[in-house]
Design a protein around this motif. Structure first.
Motif, PDB file in Angstrom:
ATOM      1  N   ARG A 117      30.943 -16.954 -20.224  1.00 50.73           N
ATOM      2  CA  ARG A 117      32.405 -17.016 -20.272  1.00 50.73           C
ATOM      3  C   ARG A 117      33.014 -17.700 -19.067  1.00 50.73           C
ATOM      4  NH1 ARG A 117      34.755 -11.231 -22.200  1.00 50.73           N
ATOM      5  NH2 ARG A 117      33.481 -11.016 -24.060  1.00 50.73           N
ATOM      6  N   GLU A 118      32.319 -17.615 -17.932  1.00 50.09           N
ATOM      7  CA  GLU A 118      32.887 -18.109 -16.673  1.00 50.09           C
ATOM      8  C   GLU A 118      31.826 -18.876 -15.883  1.00 50.09           C
ATOM      9  OE1 GLU A 118      35.700 -15.773 -13.655  1.00 50.09           O
ATOM     10  OE2 GLU A 118      34.471 -14.498 -14.899  1.00 50.09           O
ATOM     11  N   PRO A 119      31.272 -19.921 -16.471  1.00 52.15           N
ATOM     12  CA  PRO A 119      30.110 -20.577 -15.842  1.00 52.15           C
ATOM     13  C   PRO A 119      30.400 -21.137 -14.447  1.00 52.15           C
ATOM     14  CG  PRO A 119      30.941 -21.855 -17.703  1.00 52.15           C
ATOM     15  CD  PRO A 119      31.686 -20.568 -17.715  1.00 52.15           C
ATOM     16  N   GLU A 120      31.662 -21.453 -14.170  1.00 46.85           N
ATOM     17  CA  GLU A 120      31.957 -22.074 -12.871  1.00 46.85           C
ATOM     18  C   GLU A 120      31.807 -21.104 -11.700  1.00 46.85           C
ATOM     19  OE1 GLU A 120      35.434 -20.303 -14.681  1.00 46.85           O
ATOM     20  OE2 GLU A 120      34.012 -21.752 -15.476  1.00 46.85           O
ATOM     21  N   ARG A 121      31.941 -19.807 -11.971  1.00 49.31           N
ATOM     22  CA  ARG A 121      31.830 -18.833 -10.879  1.00 49.31           C
ATOM     23  C   ARG A 121      30.383 -18.385 -10.626  1.00 49.31           C
ATOM     24  NH1 ARG A 121      32.226 -13.134 -10.882  1.00 49.31           N
ATOM     25  NH2 ARG A 121      33.200 -13.057 -12.935  1.00 49.31           N
ATOM     26  N   TRP A 122      29.549 -18.426 -11.648  1.00 45.07           N
ATOM     27  CA  TRP A 122      28.219 -17.843 -11.552  1.00 45.07           C
ATOM     28  C   TRP A 122      27.160 -18.862 -11.156  1.00 45.07           C
ATOM     29  CZ3 TRP A 122      27.032 -12.651 -12.724  1.00 45.07           C
ATOM     30  CH2 TRP A 122      28.053 -11.899 -13.315  1.00 45.07           C
ATOM     31  N   ARG A 123      26.163 -18.391 -10.389  1.00 41.45           N
ATOM     32  CA  ARG A 123      24.965 -19.194 -10.123  1.00 41.45           C
ATOM     33  C   ARG A 123      23.783 -18.321 -10.495  1.00 41.45           C
ATOM     34  NH1 ARG A 123      28.687 -21.732  -9.739  1.00 41.45           N
ATOM     35  NH2 ARG A 123      29.435 -23.145  -8.120  1.00 41.45           N
ATOM     36  N   LYS A 124      23.063 -18.713 -11.531  1.00 42.75           N
ATOM     37  CA  LYS A 124      21.927 -17.912 -11.994  1.00 42.75           C
ATOM     38  C   LYS A 124      20.644 -18.399 -11.333  1.00 42.75           C
ATOM     39  CE  LYS A 124      20.026 -18.219 -16.194  1.00 42.75           C
ATOM     40  NZ  LYS A 124      19.784 -18.034 -17.635  1.00 42.75           N
ATOM     41  N   LEU A 125      19.888 -17.457 -10.785  1.00 38.02           N
ATOM     42  CA  LEU A 125      18.633 -17.811 -10.121  1.00 38.02           C
ATOM     43  C   LEU A 125      17.493 -16.994 -10.727  1.00 38.02           C
ATOM     44  CD1 LEU A 125      20.063 -17.566  -6.506  1.00 38.02           C
ATOM     45  CD2 LEU A 125      19.329 -19.691  -7.602  1.00 38.02           C
ATOM     46  N   ASP A 126      16.329 -17.611 -10.808  1.00 34.83           N
ATOM     47  CA  ASP A 126      15.164 -16.898 -11.328  1.00 34.83           C
ATOM     48  C   ASP A 126      14.650 -15.949 -10.239  1.00 34.83           C
ATOM     49  OD1 ASP A 126      12.723 -16.017 -12.175  1.00 34.83           O
ATOM     50  OD2 ASP A 126      11.980 -17.982 -12.778  1.00 34.83           O
ATOM     51  N   ALA A 127      14.863 -14.663 -10.457  1.00 35.17           N
ATOM     52  CA  ALA A 127      14.589 -13.657  -9.417  1.00 35.17           C
ATOM     53  C   ALA A 127      13.108 -13.433  -9.175  1.00 35.17           C
ATOM     54  CB  ALA A 127      15.255 -12.336  -9.800  1.00 35.17           C
ATOM     55  N   ARG A 128      12.248 -14.101  -9.972  1.00 33.35           N
ATOM     56  CA  ARG A 128      10.802 -13.938  -9.741  1.00 33.35           C
ATOM     57  C   ARG A 128      10.285 -14.935  -8.706  1.00 33.35           C
ATOM     58  NH1 ARG A 128       9.613 -14.513 -15.889  1.00 33.35           N
ATOM     59  NH2 ARG A 128      11.031 -16.172 -15.298  1.00 33.35           N
ATOM     60  N   ARG A 129      11.157 -15.845  -8.291  1.00 30.01           N
ATOM     61  CA  ARG A 129      10.747 -16.781  -7.243  1.00 30.01           C
ATOM     62  C   ARG A 129      10.534 -16.013  -5.930  1.00 30.01           C
ATOM     63  NH1 ARG A 129      15.596 -20.978  -7.646  1.00 30.01           N
ATOM     64  NH2 ARG A 129      14.708 -21.778  -5.710  1.00 30.01           N
ATOM     65  N   PRO A 130       9.756 -16.613  -5.002  1.00 29.04           N
ATOM     66  CA  PRO A 130       9.543 -15.918  -3.717  1.00 29.04           C
ATOM     67  C   PRO A 130      10.868 -15.648  -2.989  1.00 29.04           C
ATOM     68  CG  PRO A 130       8.085 -17.818  -3.925  1.00 29.04           C
ATOM     69  CD  PRO A 130       9.023 -17.871  -5.088  1.00 29.04           C
ATOM     70  N   ILE A 131      10.897 -14.584  -2.244  1.00 23.74           N
ATOM     71  CA  ILE A 131      12.125 -14.142  -1.572  1.00 23.74           C
ATOM     72  C   ILE A 131      12.749 -15.257  -0.714  1.00 23.74           C
ATOM     73  CG2 ILE A 131      12.983 -12.569   0.244  1.00 23.74           C
ATOM     74  CD1 ILE A 131      11.184 -10.399  -0.977  1.00 23.74           C
ATOM     75  N   ASP A 132      11.913 -15.945   0.087  1.00 22.09           N
ATOM     76  CA  ASP A 132      12.446 -16.965   1.001  1.00 22.09           C
ATOM     77  C   ASP A 132      13.008 -18.169   0.256  1.00 22.09           C
ATOM     78  OD1 ASP A 132      11.682 -15.346   2.969  1.00 22.09           O
ATOM     79  OD2 ASP A 132       9.963 -16.541   3.651  1.00 22.09           O
ATOM     80  N   ASP A 133      12.328 -18.478  -0.839  1.00 22.08           N
ATOM     81  CA  ASP A 133      12.756 -19.573  -1.689  1.00 22.08           C
ATOM     82  C   ASP A 133      14.158 -19.315  -2.262  1.00 22.08           C
ATOM     83  OD1 ASP A 133      11.652 -21.852  -2.700  1.00 22.08           O
ATOM     84  OD2 ASP A 133      11.356 -20.946  -4.688  1.00 22.08           O
ATOM     85  N   LEU A 134      14.343 -18.113  -2.728  1.00 19.94           N
ATOM     86  CA  LEU A 134      15.646 -17.715  -3.269  1.00 19.94           C
ATOM     87  C   LEU A 134      16.706 -17.733  -2.174  1.00 19.94           C
ATOM     88  CD1 LEU A 134      14.466 -14.774  -5.526  1.00 19.94           C
ATOM     89  CD2 LEU A 134      15.756 -16.772  -6.323  1.00 19.94           C
ATOM     90  N   ALA A 135      16.328 -17.228  -1.005  1.00 14.73           N
ATOM     91  CA  ALA A 135      17.278 -17.173   0.099  1.00 14.73           C
ATOM     92  C   ALA A 135      17.750 -18.583   0.449  1.00 14.73           C
ATOM     93  CB  ALA A 135      16.631 -16.500   1.312  1.00 14.73           C
ATOM     94  N   GLN A 136      16.815 -19.531   0.419  1.00 19.72           N
ATOM     95  CA  GLN A 136      17.196 -20.918   0.738  1.00 19.72           C
ATOM     96  C   GLN A 136      18.129 -21.507  -0.307  1.00 19.72           C
ATOM     97  OE1 GLN A 136      14.000 -23.603   1.689  1.00 19.72           O
ATOM     98  NE2 GLN A 136      13.336 -22.286   3.388  1.00 19.72           N
ATOM     99  N   ALA A 137      17.836 -21.213  -1.571  1.00 23.21           N
ATOM    100  CA  ALA A 137      18.694 -21.710  -2.653  1.00 23.21           C
ATOM    101  C   ALA A 137      20.108 -21.138  -2.498  1.00 23.21           C
ATOM    102  CB  ALA A 137      18.107 -21.324  -4.004  1.00 23.21           C
ATOM    103  N   ILE A 138      20.184 -19.878  -2.141  1.00 27.73           N
ATOM    104  CA  ILE A 138      21.491 -19.224  -1.964  1.00 27.73           C
ATOM    105  C   ILE A 138      22.222 -19.831  -0.767  1.00 27.73           C
ATOM    106  CG2 ILE A 138      22.569 -17.000  -1.341  1.00 27.73           C
ATOM    107  CD1 ILE A 138      20.423 -15.686  -3.204  1.00 27.73           C
ATOM    108  N   GLU A 139      21.480 -20.025   0.333  1.00 35.13           N
ATOM    109  CA  GLU A 139      22.102 -20.628   1.525  1.00 35.13           C
ATOM    110  C   GLU A 139      22.666 -22.018   1.216  1.00 35.13           C
ATOM    111  OE1 GLU A 139      19.169 -20.635   4.676  1.00 35.13           O
ATOM    112  OE2 GLU A 139      18.982 -18.444   4.508  1.00 35.13           O
ATOM    113  N   SER A 140      21.915 -22.827   0.460  1.00 35.76           N
ATOM    114  CA  SER A 140      22.441 -24.188   0.211  1.00 35.76           C
ATOM    115  C   SER A 140      23.680 -24.151  -0.661  1.00 35.76           C
ATOM    116  CB  SER A 140      21.433 -25.162  -0.396  1.00 35.76           C
ATOM    117  OG  SER A 140      20.246 -24.588  -0.671  1.00 35.76           O
ATOM    118  N   GLU A 141      23.719 -23.214  -1.581  1.00 31.37           N
ATOM    119  CA  GLU A 141      24.927 -23.098  -2.410  1.00 31.37           C
ATOM    120  C   GLU A 141      26.123 -22.651  -1.569  1.00 31.37           C
ATOM    121  OE1 GLU A 141      27.301 -23.517  -5.405  1.00 31.37           O
ATOM    122  OE2 GLU A 141      25.170 -23.936  -5.692  1.00 31.37           O
ATOM    123  N   VAL A 142      25.884 -21.678  -0.716  1.00 32.05           N
ATOM    124  CA  VAL A 142      26.970 -21.128   0.100  1.00 32.05           C
ATOM    125  C   VAL A 142      27.480 -22.167   1.105  1.00 32.05           C
ATOM    126  CG1 VAL A 142      27.519 -19.352   1.830  1.00 32.05           C
ATOM    127  CG2 VAL A 142      26.287 -18.730  -0.243  1.00 32.05           C
TER     128      VAL A 142
END
Ligand SMILES: Nc1ncnc2c1ncn2[C@@H]1O[C@H](COP(=O)(O)OP(=O)(O)OP(=O)(O)O)[C@@H](O)[C@H]1O
Ligand SMILES: [Mg+2]
Length: 229
Positions: free
Chosen positions: A188-213
């Protein structure tokens, strides 16, 4: 104006892990940032949290549950989130209003329009700028959460360890409705959400989140005297 970021997802998907890592990252970078959680985050909210998660409270009516979550949220928004955003800071929140739609709406079958009205009262319409969804199948998430408990002695008088709470204890079908609900909210609100595959390694996810932020940081001023690391 500030920046308001929330973390959502099923049980055990890594929300608290990633919220904490982002908090530490932003702090290191010299940004004014606070990390909070729902339900809770304030003295009153944490008291409400204890009522909500208590395994003994099997008689709690869905309306009571909805209103208690909303009461805790109202307190958090007014005591912490709005004032901090008004100073231009970054607020990270581990779960927020989307969880009400997913858990009480899709999970418990409460009317979504009614939940929206209650949420508007509780938040005054404040919604996040950005929401990370940590996507994991429900069974793996619950498994991770159980895994976290292993090695800890159960608390006397309880059949499960303390973090296994009243809401986790609901059946698998409930958790699956919740997850499907989150996916509908994202659509319903795709512009607000960023979906990430939570099975990825913790650091990998953290980096993806940092680049988005990072894309959102130009609107936030660093604390005086801080240097870019
Ligand atoms: N990317 C990952 N890969 C593997 N394990 C992870 C990952 N992220 C978190 N975990 C582990 O999974 C468990 C649950 O993580 P966490 O508490 O961050 O999830 P949560 O979504 O906050 O859970 P809850 O629903 O209980 O609040 C922890 O033991 C954590 O160390
Ligand atoms: Mg958590």
């Amino acid at each position: 104006m500030g920046l308001f970021i929330t973390f959502e997802g099923p049980e055990g998907s890594g929300k608290s892990t990633q919220a904490r890592l982002l908090y530490e990252h932003l702090q290191t970078q010299g940004y004014p940032v606070i990390l909070t959680r729902e339900p809770g985050g304030t003295r009153i909210g944490e008291m409400i949290r204890r009522i909500l998660i208590d395994l003994r409270h099997t008689e709690m009516a869905p309306t009571t549950e909805t209103l208690l979550f909303s009461a805790a949220r109202a307190q958090l928004v007014s005591e912490l989130i709005r004032p901090y955003l008004a100073t231009g800071g970054i607020v990270l929140c581990d779960r927020y209003a989307d969880s009400t739609y997913a858990y009480q709406g899709y999970g418990l079958g409460r009317d979504l329009k009614e939940l929206h009205a209650i949420t508007m009262v509780a938040t005054g319409g404040l919604m996040p700028d950005l929401t990370f969804y940590l996507d994991i199948d429900v069974e793996s998430g619950l498994e991770r959460k159980r895994g976290r408990q292993t090695g800890k002695a159960p608390i006397e008088g309880r059949t499960m360890p303390p973090e296994w709470n009243r809401l986790d204890a609901r059946d698998l079908a409930y958790h699956q409705r919740v997850a499907a609900g989150f996916h509908e909210l994202m659509q319903r609100e795709p512009e607000r959400w960023r979906k990430l595959d939570a099975r990825r390694p913790i650091d990998d996810l953290a980096q993806a989140i940092e680049s988005e932020v990072r894309l959102w940081l130009p609107r936030v001023a660093r604390l005086p005297g801080s240097v870019e690391v």
